[in-house]
Scaffold this motif. Sequence first.
Motif, PDB file in Angstrom:
ATOM      1  N   UNK A 159      45.411  35.600  43.817  1.00 53.01           N
ATOM      2  CA  UNK A 159      44.461  34.898  43.203  1.00 53.01           C
ATOM      3  C   UNK A 159      43.202  35.682  43.367  1.00 53.01           C
ATOM      4  N   UNK A 160      43.216  36.935  43.960  1.00 54.45           N
ATOM      5  CA  UNK A 160      41.997  37.716  44.045  1.00 54.45           C
ATOM      6  C   UNK A 160      42.065  38.952  42.983  1.00 54.45           C
ATOM      7  N   UNK A 161      42.853  39.071  42.369  1.00 54.25           N
ATOM      8  CA  UNK A 161      43.035  40.318  41.226  1.00 54.25           C
ATOM      9  C   UNK A 161      41.871  40.332  40.249  1.00 54.25           C
ATOM     10  N   UNK A 162      41.200  39.126  40.322  1.00 52.83           N
ATOM     11  CA  UNK A 162      39.925  39.175  39.107  1.00 52.83           C
ATOM     12  C   UNK A 162      38.688  40.108  40.013  1.00 52.83           C
ATOM     13  N   UNK A 163      38.788  40.575  41.065  1.00 53.18           N
ATOM     14  CA  UNK A 163      37.999  41.150  41.708  1.00 53.18           C
ATOM     15  C   UNK A 163      38.549  42.942  41.875  1.00 53.18           C
ATOM     16  N   UNK A 164      39.669  42.988  41.422  1.00 51.70           N
ATOM     17  CA  UNK A 164      40.110  44.306  41.345  1.00 51.70           C
ATOM     18  C   UNK A 164      40.291  45.015  39.915  1.00 51.70           C
ATOM     19  N   UNK A 165      39.439  45.978  39.928  1.00 53.17           N
ATOM     20  CA  UNK A 165      39.406  46.661  38.328  1.00 53.17           C
ATOM     21  C   UNK A 165      40.486  47.317  37.862  1.00 53.17           C
ATOM     22  N   UNK A 166      41.536  47.419  38.824  1.00 54.24           N
ATOM     23  CA  UNK A 166      42.779  47.964  38.278  1.00 54.24           C
ATOM     24  C   UNK A 166      43.491  46.938  37.691  1.00 54.24           C
ATOM     25  N   UNK A 167      43.033  45.608  37.628  1.00 55.56           N
ATOM     26  CA  UNK A 167      43.890  44.651  36.976  1.00 55.56           C
ATOM     27  C   UNK A 167      43.120  44.352  35.507  1.00 55.56           C
ATOM     28  N   UNK A 168      41.793  44.910  35.523  1.00 58.05           N
ATOM     29  CA  UNK A 168      41.420  44.739  34.138  1.00 58.05           C
ATOM     30  C   UNK A 168      42.224  44.947  32.871  1.00 58.05           C
ATOM     31  N   UNK A 169      42.068  44.098  31.962  1.00 60.92           N
ATOM     32  CA  UNK A 169      42.772  44.329  30.731  1.00 60.92           C
ATOM     33  C   UNK A 169      42.178  44.272  29.284  1.00 60.92           C
ATOM     34  N   UNK A 170      43.048  43.796  28.484  1.00 59.91           N
ATOM     35  CA  UNK A 170      42.681  44.097  27.049  1.00 59.91           C
ATOM     36  C   UNK A 170      41.555  42.720  26.828  1.00 59.91           C
ATOM     37  N   UNK A 218      17.552  47.166  30.279  1.00 62.43           N
ATOM     38  CA  UNK A 218      17.427  48.385  29.154  1.00 62.43           C
ATOM     39  C   UNK A 218      17.575  47.891  27.807  1.00 62.43           C
ATOM     40  N   UNK A 219      18.476  47.325  27.673  1.00 59.97           N
ATOM     41  CA  UNK A 219      18.889  46.808  26.312  1.00 59.97           C
ATOM     42  C   UNK A 219      19.189  45.224  26.347  1.00 59.97           C
ATOM     43  N   UNK A 220      19.066  44.573  25.466  1.00 58.21           N
ATOM     44  CA  UNK A 220      18.820  43.125  25.793  1.00 58.21           C
ATOM     45  C   UNK A 220      20.282  42.608  25.806  1.00 58.21           C
ATOM     46  N   UNK A 221      21.388  43.107  25.410  1.00 59.25           N
ATOM     47  CA  UNK A 221      22.815  43.077  25.583  1.00 59.25           C
ATOM     48  C   UNK A 221      23.633  44.018  25.525  1.00 59.25           C
ATOM     49  N   UNK A 222      24.681  44.074  26.199  1.00 54.01           N
ATOM     50  CA  UNK A 222      25.695  45.374  26.149  1.00 54.01           C
ATOM     51  C   UNK A 222      27.172  44.778  25.880  1.00 54.01           C
ATOM     52  N   UNK A 223      27.689  45.427  25.176  1.00 48.20           N
ATOM     53  CA  UNK A 223      29.322  44.987  24.754  1.00 48.20           C
ATOM     54  C   UNK A 223      30.022  44.701  25.814  1.00 48.20           C
ATOM     55  N   UNK A 224      30.961  43.642  25.788  1.00 48.46           N
ATOM     56  CA  UNK A 224      32.106  43.457  26.490  1.00 48.46           C
ATOM     57  C   UNK A 224      33.231  44.684  26.194  1.00 48.46           C
ATOM     58  N   UNK A 225      33.780  45.189  27.165  1.00 48.56           N
ATOM     59  CA  UNK A 225      34.695  46.242  26.999  1.00 48.56           C
ATOM     60  C   UNK A 225      36.007  46.127  27.416  1.00 48.56           C
ATOM     61  N   UNK A 226      36.027  45.231  28.723  1.00 42.48           N
ATOM     62  CA  UNK A 226      37.252  44.776  29.377  1.00 42.48           C
ATOM     63  C   UNK A 226      37.173  43.456  29.873  1.00 42.48           C
ATOM     64  N   UNK A 227      38.178  42.864  30.209  1.00 43.82           N
ATOM     65  CA  UNK A 227      38.381  41.454  30.643  1.00 43.82           C
ATOM     66  C   UNK A 227      39.000  41.572  32.010  1.00 43.82           C
ATOM     67  N   UNK A 228      38.494  40.827  32.882  1.00 36.11           N
ATOM     68  CA  UNK A 228      39.099  40.210  34.404  1.00 36.11           C
ATOM     69  C   UNK A 228      40.190  39.674  34.352  1.00 36.11           C
ATOM     70  N   UNK A 229      41.158  39.537  35.203  1.00 35.89           N
ATOM     71  CA  UNK A 229      42.487  38.832  35.320  1.00 35.89           C
ATOM     72  C   UNK A 229      41.894  37.444  35.936  1.00 35.89           C
ATOM     73  N   UNK A 230      42.626  36.281  35.333  1.00 31.39           N
ATOM     74  CA  UNK A 230      42.144  35.104  35.919  1.00 31.39           C
ATOM     75  C   UNK A 230      43.127  33.918  35.251  1.00 31.39           C
ATOM     76  N   UNK A 231      43.297  32.953  36.108  1.00 26.65           N
ATOM     77  CA  UNK A 231      43.827  31.635  35.616  1.00 26.65           C
ATOM     78  C   UNK A 231      42.474  30.562  35.785  1.00 26.65           C
ATOM     79  N   UNK A 232      42.763  29.418  35.634  1.00 35.63           N
ATOM     80  CA  UNK A 232      41.703  28.375  35.559  1.00 35.63           C
ATOM     81  C   UNK A 232      41.186  28.407  36.907  1.00 35.63           C
ATOM     82  N   UNK A 233      41.749  28.421  37.944  1.00 28.63           N
ATOM     83  CA  UNK A 233      41.333  28.066  39.280  1.00 28.63           C
ATOM     84  C   UNK A 233      40.981  29.263  40.070  1.00 28.63           C
ATOM     85  N   UNK A 234      41.484  30.425  39.798  1.00 22.34           N
ATOM     86  CA  UNK A 234      41.068  31.903  40.501  1.00 22.34           C
ATOM     87  C   UNK A 234      39.831  32.397  39.654  1.00 22.34           C
TER      88      UNK A 234
END
Length: 820
Positions: free
Chosen positions: A303-314, A329-345
């Motif tokens: 359940x903790x892999x959302x904190x591990x950048x090795x599991x970041x994905x598409x 510095x800029x108002x917004x920055x683009x999203x480049x990766x997504x963390x791993x999750x299920x609803x509870x994690x």
Amino acid sequence: MKHRAKPKISQFEVNKNILLKDKISEIENRSLEDFLPVQPSKEEILATMADDVKALYGTEPKTIGGLPDCTQPVCNPDPRMTIQVNVANKETNVAEIPWRLSNSWKGYLIMSPGGKGGKVGELLYQIDQYYSHMGIVTKELPVGLGAYEIRHPTGMEDRMRDFPHRNGDDLIPNAPLHYHGQKNPLTNPTENVPTDGFQEQAVRYGWPGTITQTVGDLIGKSSFKDIVSGQEYDIHELTLDSKFVNVKKHGHSPDGENVIVDAICVRPPNGMESPQVLNALHRITEEAKNLNCHYRFFCYTKGDIGMDRNFDGALMTEENSSTKDPTCQNKNISVSKTAAAVCSSFIWTCTQLANQKATGTSMPQIILDGRPKYKYDTSLVGSEFFKREISNCQIPPPNEHIPIDGLYFYSEPLRKKLAEWFYNKLHDEVVKEILDDTNIEAWLKEHTTLAGINIYKVLNTFSLGTAQLILGLSNEALAEVVRLFSDLPSDIANQITNSFANDDCSVNAKDSDAWTNPGIGMAISPDDVINGWTYPTIPRFETEQKLNPNLPNILLGVYGWNKKIDPCPPIPLPNVPKFIWEISLGECTIGGGVKYSNKHYTEANKGVPGVRVYIGCKLITSDEKGLFKEIKIPSGTYWVRAVYDDPVTGLLWQSVPFVKDFPLNENTSLDIVLEPPAEINREIIIRAHWDIVNEHVIGQWEGSYDDNPKPHYLGEGLKNLNAQDSFPLHPIDDWGDTQMNYQLDLNPKDLKVTVHCQTRMENHADDEWVSFQFDVSPKKINNESPFLFEITLTRDAGFYPITGKLKIYIDNNILAGGLP
């Protein structure tokens, strides 16, 4: 006797005394205002503000259904810029409050009942867990009118099935998705069947990932478009309805009993929403707003892999969205990766991210359950259905595994049992779909000599040679049949089960049974949150830390109480003033308290603790005596409303919204009276239970069916006095079906509901309906038992007499979160 000589007074002392007398005279002639610090003007304050904040001044705020949106649309919000009542504009309007959850607010967790139905819900049901999905409230309507938006990660099976692996697809790990343009991969046995499983990215990075939906979206229809395939998908994984589930604990029979499991919110208990607890809820919420995730089955193992950048994905649905840049510095920055999750994690990960940002600051670390260091308390009853209780399987063996706060231990034997069930479930579902597919059925008719035979049973009973003879298949057709009925189900079941057990989503996973040795799990499910995350205990309020400086800077528990949600339909709210972004010149000090209305409650003179009081966009809560003392708020003219989710009456008590001025540097008294919701707005809940007996010449068939409760919202304030619907068909052996239609009519004078029903046990289209009606009086309190109407239907179909006993339950409730 000697006399002491008088000391000489220097000219400096003489001059000093003269100056002091002059100064005292000057002070005596000045007014009190002369001693107050110089108050900066609006222009001077405005000059110190960031440009994007400055641009808000004097403009009307964005609205939701005519109500002001408290969110400052800027990079760094400035507390001096507040939404105030536009005193220069005396106009009022009628706002249309949209769908909302009236007793849920920002940071609360929303839980959907599971049981049989979805795959994850059924998987959790195998270990007596009864909730399947959850999300977090990320936006509430102004002045405490309830939850408006909910954010959650989810994965769509239909979308995964649109990406079968075929020859020619790249075998490089995590290769980009290839869309072949076939909507359903199981409809053409020669081209589109995923006999090599699904493409790796489609399984590992579940789509759409994190999404934000309004309460209206969840109740109605909400679709999202996948930019890879161009397909739109209806997403309704987070449901708000109650449902019947066979429950085997909480005092029920070990064999299980069909009981109503409600959609609930998980929140702090009444009276424990201290400023520190509210701040923690809002910190978690801010992380949830900005965290973009893909849906990853492996989170049910770790359940903790959302904190591990090795599991970041598409990137998922939000690949074109942006998030706030913390440096501004800029108002917004683009999203480049997504963390791993299920609803509870997802919620667990948001809490850890909030704790990371708090490191080195005065903000406390948020502890979700505190095991094993701090007291773990499960004694608090959480709702009408769920008492908090931790499962034995969640407690790791001594000296073997260290518990992770908020995550729970799942042993290898238990996980192996679940994996076997899950594999068989997937395998059998694929087989059934092949057998039921009309395109494949037509193809089989062209290539076999024996129509109507169960080909799957033949393949599993006889050798291939014998099966070929029985079915009359050519060598080529036999190879295709084997591929469909043997290889395809096992490939899909292996790949998906491995994705849960060990994160192997590759094409090679289709031939791997590694899932049979899944190891242990340290994960989190919705039921774990409901049962295990504790309520505020150490320190309970900020004063405990002040009294005991040796306490660690933690907040132990922010949830720990479970309450049935109260959905409320759109309703008009009159006398809403005009609003404007205005500058607060300083602070005002307020004090006062909250009481029940004299005409509605026997304990009207007692203060009400735990009331949420909204002064514009500022939220304060009453203390254990129902008071608030020396609270600082930005000065200005605000719209005020108080709300209290009363555990005794089950109703949401509220003050009628009003406008009040809070002058600069003054003490203002704020005494609030709570009123119950108006009785004219009703929540009518109808459910049905069938007991069927089909008495054959030899033997007897019996069946029982419970229909999930259906809520309808009627009342003059809701602009709707009637509703009609029907319940699903239920089979009677192989003979026919039960049918039931109904209409509800509310009488606004006496609040009775007339129920018009039609029902029948149908075998032929021209079978006659049985019609009847009855009246249901309004309840005095919502927790009274429902009204029960019973009717028996009998059909004598020659040698097959059939009896159907129908019980109809009706709740004629006050709309718990309706307006006063």
